[in-house]
Write an enzyme that holds these catalytic residues in place. Structure first.
Site, PDB file in Angstrom:
ATOM      1  N   ARG A  45       0.827  -1.208   0.000  1.00 31.98           N
ATOM      2  CA  ARG A  45       0.000   0.000   0.000  1.00 31.98           C
ATOM      3  C   ARG A  45       0.861   1.259   0.000  1.00 31.98           C
ATOM      4  O   ARG A  45       0.485   2.269  -0.590  1.00 31.98           O
ATOM      5  CB  ARG A  45      -0.968   0.008   1.186  1.00 31.98           C
ATOM      6  CG  ARG A  45      -1.977   1.156   1.127  1.00 31.98           C
ATOM      7  CD  ARG A  45      -3.000   1.071   2.240  1.00 31.98           C
ATOM      8  NE  ARG A  45      -4.101   0.179   1.948  1.00 31.98           N
ATOM      9  CZ  ARG A  45      -5.290   0.578   1.474  1.00 31.98           C
ATOM     10  NH1 ARG A  45      -5.489   1.857   1.207  1.00 31.98           N
ATOM     11  NH2 ARG A  45      -6.257  -0.281   1.267  1.00 31.98           N
ATOM     12  N   GLU A  65      -9.210   6.481   7.883  1.00 29.62           N
ATOM     13  CA  GLU A  65      -7.775   6.656   7.668  1.00 29.62           C
ATOM     14  C   GLU A  65      -7.378   7.922   6.909  1.00 29.62           C
ATOM     15  O   GLU A  65      -6.359   8.537   7.234  1.00 29.62           O
ATOM     16  CB  GLU A  65      -7.220   5.434   6.933  1.00 29.62           C
ATOM     17  CG  GLU A  65      -7.232   4.178   7.764  1.00 29.62           C
ATOM     18  CD  GLU A  65      -6.902   2.943   6.936  1.00 29.62           C
ATOM     19  OE1 GLU A  65      -5.870   2.310   7.215  1.00 29.62           O
ATOM     20  OE2 GLU A  65      -7.677   2.623   6.011  1.00 29.62           O
TER      21      GLU A  65
END
Length: 763
Positions: free
Chosen positions: A311, A718
């Protein structure tokens, strides 16, 4: 409708009154035993023997278990089966569990473990990136590479280039409620586990495996957590497994919680990185080529390091189109706590590397970094220039609002006026320098492990019209339960107090995914909607049959079920359906559509959509000491059509402060022996109330999600974390005002780092 209303957290009153119940608050049966781990005092070596006689002789100690006492393979890993509950022949980090004490109280257990004597042949630990590279200590055979274009050729032909390197520190989760678990033995070896976990199904799976039982024999319940931030996605496995094994061994309920020192010493952190880069660009700041290398310290076990590092690579572009780019990632094995999931899951590290590159490019050109950022944004959603809409991994960016959002924020916070004021201030003041920075966020929403993008729900309507629901998500203070209840209330047309959500329970909703990847509302909200709509359709069909009209004409609103010529209260309609023997219980299942990802090739569509945001931060720096303060922050964040603006703004505020803490005050320090020296609040500094911006303006972008999400909302767990980058680059801006050289500020930008950067800026 209940959705879109700024309602308070469902447990707000319980939180402030102290009545909210966590694992450690659950009344335990008489005879409950308490557990503690004895841990390794060295970072690497061979475990020759343990003398546990003094531990066994401690009054109140019931049993002491070592790896040889375990009847089954008790592995704690979420991924690679490389984390035994208790070490066998080799120790891998200071704090690794070696044995387990079962005692009559928490304090007896914790004190008893300190009486153990170890014979360990110590080895030189691998602690640094350089040591790991020299030893070729990795979790994959070599580096992973994503990219496109002719990077070498574009760098050679670039008008200008910069090279640099930035170190990004790790981060302790510092949830208010520490790790905790309670195991209650039942009939035929059955177990009920109460766990402070973001992933009840993983706890169920790991406990079943460690005790040699099928998953149906293990029920896991989680009412709430006192914070998680990713630290309770996999790190709670060890406590739950230990409690389960001890409960079956002794026949007594068993409970375990870490004290803060133990928690910080044993559990994993955010991955720290070193990022090296070479960037080629034009005189106007247009980036043509980027070669970037990520070095990731993963710790002793794999845990979730591979997807975290993946990621980071997927967010190495942040909000910018890069025509020629090469992203190389090294996943390094070191003798320290196994780094794990943390809010952003690698995305913050990848983004910060990109923003550092933009900052460096801007300084080399003498331009305001905002100009360079705007020059390189992905095209807006309505722009038809196809090539510039594609990420380095091949996903088209169809929904980009970075340019419009940044323009609105710069206008609302008077960016240009304040930029001129900062420049004027710095020209007149030699000691206190000010800095200003705007940084954007483009964050992909979905689990990159595609099969995790699924959720289930169970909804009951009772005869009195009240509604009970369960779903697979967990509540860790973020307000997920309230949002999902708002969805259910809106589908049924009921007031919110008619809806009750109880603890997440693997016996009610099976095979759940972790509440992570910012997907809690997206996945579980849709699953609940589907279940509610199933029940509405059954009720609507029945009452429409009674009155000879089409079911499509039935409306659920204001606590009533309305037909063209008649109206029932919801309770009356429910009673009629019950009397007609119509099921008033339904499950819902949702899987995210249109996603596919090949992590080996680095190609596909790993994300359903992107969330956007931007923050402007202004800081002041004392050039004599490096001490600094955040003066003001302005944020505009994209939550789509928000399910609950009050909760979303709270998430944005908290995310920003936590992100700024990661990059300014929170410093993890290991000594040369691999011992974590910052293992308590006295030495590890999370932001305090006084560290928040003196002026803190937060607004939501006025728009809805173009993707088909629950009520067109966007994830907000997030993405706001990365808004804290603006504090770091505001500090870099202030330090740059001290001299002519690029300050090369490192993270975390503690006062010591800021002071060192000031000296570099002065040459």
């Amino acid at each position: 409708m209940s959705v879109s209303k700024p309602l308070p957290h469902d447990a707000a009153a319980l939180h402030v009154s102290g009545a909210a119940r966590y694992v450690d608050d659950i009344p335990t049966p008489r005879g409950t035993l308490h557990l503690a781990f004895g841990t390794s005092p060295v970072a690497a070596g061979t475990l020759n023997s343990m003398d546990l006689s003094a531990v066994l002789e401690t009054p109140g100690v019931i049993a002491v278990l070592t790896a040889s006492d375990l009847q089954h393979d008790a592995d704690c890993s979420p991924s690679n089966h490389d984390e035994p509950l208790l070490a066998t022949d080799t120790v891998h980090y200071v704090g690794q569990p070696l044995f387990l004490v079962v005692a009559t109280s928490h304090h007896v257990a914790r004190n008893a473990v300190r009486r153990a004597q170890f014979d360990i042949t110590a080895q030189d630990p691998i602690l640094t990136i350089e040591q790991a590279l020299a030893a070729n200590s990795r979790f994959e055979d070599g580096p992973r590479v994503y990219g496109r274009g002719d990077v070498a050729g574009a760098l050679n032909s670039a008008c200008k280039t910069v090279k640099g390197s930035i170190n990004l520190g790790g981060q302790e989760h510092f949830y208010l409620e520490g790790q905790a678990a309670l195991a209650l033995p039942g009939e035929d070896g059955d177990l009920l586990i109460h766990s402070s976990t973001q992933h009840p199904t993983e706890i169920q799976h790991k406990v079943a495996h460690a005790t040699g039982q099928p998953m149906h024999s293990v029920r896991v319940e989680t009412r709430r957590m006192g914070g998680g931030f990713g630290g309770k996605e996999s790190q709670g496995n060890a406590l739950a497994i230990a409690c389960a094994i001890a409960a079956l061994h002794t026949g007594h309920p068993c409970k375990m919680r870490y004290d803060r020192d133990d928690d910080m010493t044993i559990t994993g952190k955010r991955h720290d990185f070193r990022i090296d880069y070479t960037c080629g660009f034009d005189a106007d700041g247009t980036i043509h080529a980027l070669d970037v290398v990520h070095y990731t310290r993963c710790g002793w076990a794999q845990d979730l390091s591979l997807p975290v590092a993946d990621r980071a690579m997927l967010h190495a572009d942040n909000a910018y189109f890069l025509p020629n780019v090469r992203i190389e990632s090294h996943r390094l094995k070191t003798n320290m706590q196994s780094a794990t999931a943390f809010r952003g899951f690698g995305g913050p590290q990848g983004m910060l590397g990109m923003e550092r590159i933009v900052d460096h490019v801007s300084h080399s050109l003498g331009l305001d970094p905002l100009i360079v950022r705007q020059k390189n944004f992905y095209p807006s959603g309505g722009d038809i220039s196809g090539e510039k809409k594609t990420t380095p991994y091949g996903q088209r960016v169809e929904d980009c609002i970075a340019r419009e959002l940044v323009n609105e924020l710069t206008a609302s916070c008077a960016y240009q006026t304040r930029r001129a004021a900062v420049t004027e201030w710095n020209a007149k003041n030699a000691i206190i320098k000010r800095g200003l920075a705007l940084t954007p966020v483009k964050f992909g929403i979905s689990f990159t492990l595609t099969h995790l993008n699924q959720a289930g729900a169970l909804v009951h309507v009772y005869q009195d019209g009240s509604v009970h629901l369960n779903h697979g998500g967990t509540e860790m203070g973020q307000g997920l339960f309230q949002k999902v209840a708002q969805v259910a209330a809106s589908r049924f047309g009921l007031p919110l107090d008619a809806i009750k959500i109880t603890a997440t329970d693997t016996a009610k909703v099976p095979n759940t995914s972790a509440t992570a990847a910012s997907s809690g509302s997206d996945l579980n909200g849709m699953a609940v909607k589907i279940a509610c709509d199933t029940l509405c359709a059954r009720i609507a069909q029945h009452v429409s049959d009674l009155h000879g009209c089409e079911a499509s004409a039935v409306r659920f609103e204001n606590g009533h079920v309305c037909l063209p010529q008649h109206s029932y209260s919801f309770a009356q309609a429910a009673q009629l359906a019950y009397q007609a023997r119509i099921s008033l219980s339904a499950t819902g299942f949702y899987k995210t559509p249109d996603i596919q990802w090949d992590r080996i090739k680095g190609q596909g569509r790993p994300f359903f959509y992107f969330a956007y945001g931007a923050a402007v931060t202004e800081v002041a720096v004392d050039t004599l000491t490096g001490e600094n303060r955040i003066l003001r922050t302005d944020i505009l964040h994209d939550a789509g059509a928000s399910l609950n603006p009050a909760l979303d703004i709270g998430q944005i505020e908290g995310g920003y402060v936590q992100g700024a803490g990661w990059l300014t005050t929170e410093e993890l320090v290991w000594d040369d022996a691999g011992r974590l020296r910052t293992h308590a609040p006295s030495t590890y500094k999370i932001p305090a109330c006084s560290d928040r911006p003196g002026i803190f303006n937060v607004a939501l972008w006025d728009g809805e999600n173009p993707a088909d999400t629950i009520y067109k909302s966007k994830a907000v767990g997030e993405p706001p974390f990365m808004l804290g980058m603006s504090a770091f680059f505001a500090l870099s801006d202030a330090v740059a005002a001290c001299g002519t050289q690029y300050p090369d500020l490192q993270a975390p930008a503690t006062a010591e780092q800021v002071f060192s950067a000031i000296k570099r800026a002065r040459g």
